[in-house]
Design an enzyme around this catalytic site. Structure first.
Site, PDB file in Angstrom:
ATOM      1  CD  GLU A   1     -27.920  15.307   9.488  1.00  0.00           C
ATOM      2  OE1 GLU A   1     -27.370  16.135  10.223  1.00  0.00           O
ATOM      3  OE2 GLU A   1     -28.770  15.609   8.626  1.00  0.00           O
TER       4      GLU A   1
ATOM      5  CG  HIS B   1      -9.068  -5.624   2.610  1.00  0.00           C
ATOM      6  ND1 HIS B   1      -8.279  -6.744   2.474  1.00  0.00           N
ATOM      7  CD2 HIS B   1      -8.393  -4.633   1.980  1.00  0.00           C
ATOM      8  CE1 HIS B   1      -7.171  -6.450   1.803  1.00  0.00           C
ATOM      9  NE2 HIS B   1      -7.223  -5.166   1.503  1.00  0.00           N
TER      10      HIS B   1
ATOM     11  CB  CYS C   1      -0.896   0.037   1.238  1.00  0.00           C
ATOM     12  SG  CYS C   1      -2.066  -1.310   1.403  1.00  0.00           S
TER      13      CYS C   1
ATOM     14  CG  HIS D   1      -6.225  -0.287   1.937  1.00  0.00           C
ATOM     15  ND1 HIS D   1      -7.320  -0.248   1.100  1.00  0.00           N
ATOM     16  CD2 HIS D   1      -5.626  -1.496   1.704  1.00  0.00           C
ATOM     17  CE1 HIS D   1      -7.385  -1.361   0.390  1.00  0.00           C
ATOM     18  NE2 HIS D   1      -6.380  -2.134   0.744  1.00  0.00           N
TER      19      HIS D   1
ATOM     20  CG  HIS E   1      -8.645  -4.372  -3.032  1.00  0.00           C
ATOM     21  ND1 HIS E   1      -7.438  -4.382  -3.695  1.00  0.00           N
ATOM     22  CD2 HIS E   1      -8.330  -4.209  -1.726  1.00  0.00           C
ATOM     23  CE1 HIS E   1      -6.445  -4.244  -2.820  1.00  0.00           C
ATOM     24  NE2 HIS E   1      -6.970  -4.140  -1.622  1.00  0.00           N
TER      25      HIS E   1
END
Length: 259
Positions: A152, A127, A107, A125, A209
């Site tokens: 909202e 999953h 990443c 990040h 992903h």
């Protein structure tokens, strides 16, 4: 495709960079955040991660570590400026501090994109299965955008980098979707292209992903990640009930002014 090894220069021990009694120090905060994300099902197994930028220093969760068991000593540290060197291969990294037995996260270049292209202070990040389900629903309709309005929780998102205030109840939140690749680092150019096409977005979905979410600070990135996951879950359940994500609702105006 073979990934070039990290540049040796600068790869010192530098353990002092991840040693602090301050709970808000990035090396302490990343394991704490990842442990909380694990309880939410966002980082199941060793998937997902987080990175925090503190001026020029970037702290990154490693690869292959169960996120609820991560320790400050597992954290990688690099200099953001050092990565801009023209002599480096695009896939090379100069680490100021790296754990001796772990591997860098794939990443990393995507986190760096959030810092360099958006000036972010934190990138997360996940999953999340709600994020994945949303991309599958969009795939079924041939769409590369998640759009939702008149809810909202949309107020949890800023209007865009450099813009004042947050989105309003009647505004439409738009999140681009990019296609997944066999190797996560290969997503980088597609993530950067999505950032260019959607300059006000604070997140990018990755088909089948997960999602990348960033913010100016850790607090803002976390708030937006939580708000987005709430909206993803709501969107999936709305679809099950046959309810539209985009609606035309006229603003409600008070009939009399407050005293």
């Amino acid at each position: 495709m073979t990934t070039p090894p990290s540049a040796a220069a600068g790869d010192g021990t530098n353990d002092h960079l991840v040693q602090s009694t301050d709970p808000d120090h990035p090396a302490n905060l990343i394991p704490s955040l990842c442990a909380k994300f694990w309880t939410l099902g966002w980082v199941t197994g060793t998937g997902g991660g987080a990175s925090i930028r503190n001026d020029d220093l970037v702290y990154i969760a490693p690869s292959g570590v169960q996120k609820e068991l991560m320790k400050p000593s597992d954290i990688y540290v690099l200099s953001l400026a050092a990565q801009q060197s023209q002599s480096l291969h695009p896939r090379q990294r100069v680490y100021l501090r790296r754990p001796p037995t772990l591997k860098p996260s794939q990443c990393t270049p995507l986190f760096l994109a959030a810092f360099t292209k958006r000036g972010a202070g934190c990138c997360i990040h996940t999953h999340s299965h709600w994020a994945v389900l949303v991309t599958l629903l969009l795939e079924a309709h041939g769409s590369a955008e998640f759009r939702i309005n008149n809810l909202e929780q949309i107020k949890g998102f800023g209007r865009g980098p450099g813009k004042a205030g947050n989105l309003g109840y009647h505004d439409t939140l738009v999140i681009p979707v990019i296609e997944n690749t066999a190797h996560e680092e290969d997503l980088t150019e597609f993530l950067e292209e999505a950032m260019d096409r959607y300059p006000d977005a604070y997140a990018v979905l990755v088909r089948r992903h997960g999602v990348y979410v960033w913010g100016e600070t850790v607090h803002k990135a976390k708030t937006q990640c939580e708000s987005l996951d709430y909206l993803f879950q709501l969107a999936v359940e709305m679809k099950q009930l046959g309810l539209a994500w985009i609606t035309d609702i006229a603003p409600t105006v008070p009939t009399r002014s407050a005293a």
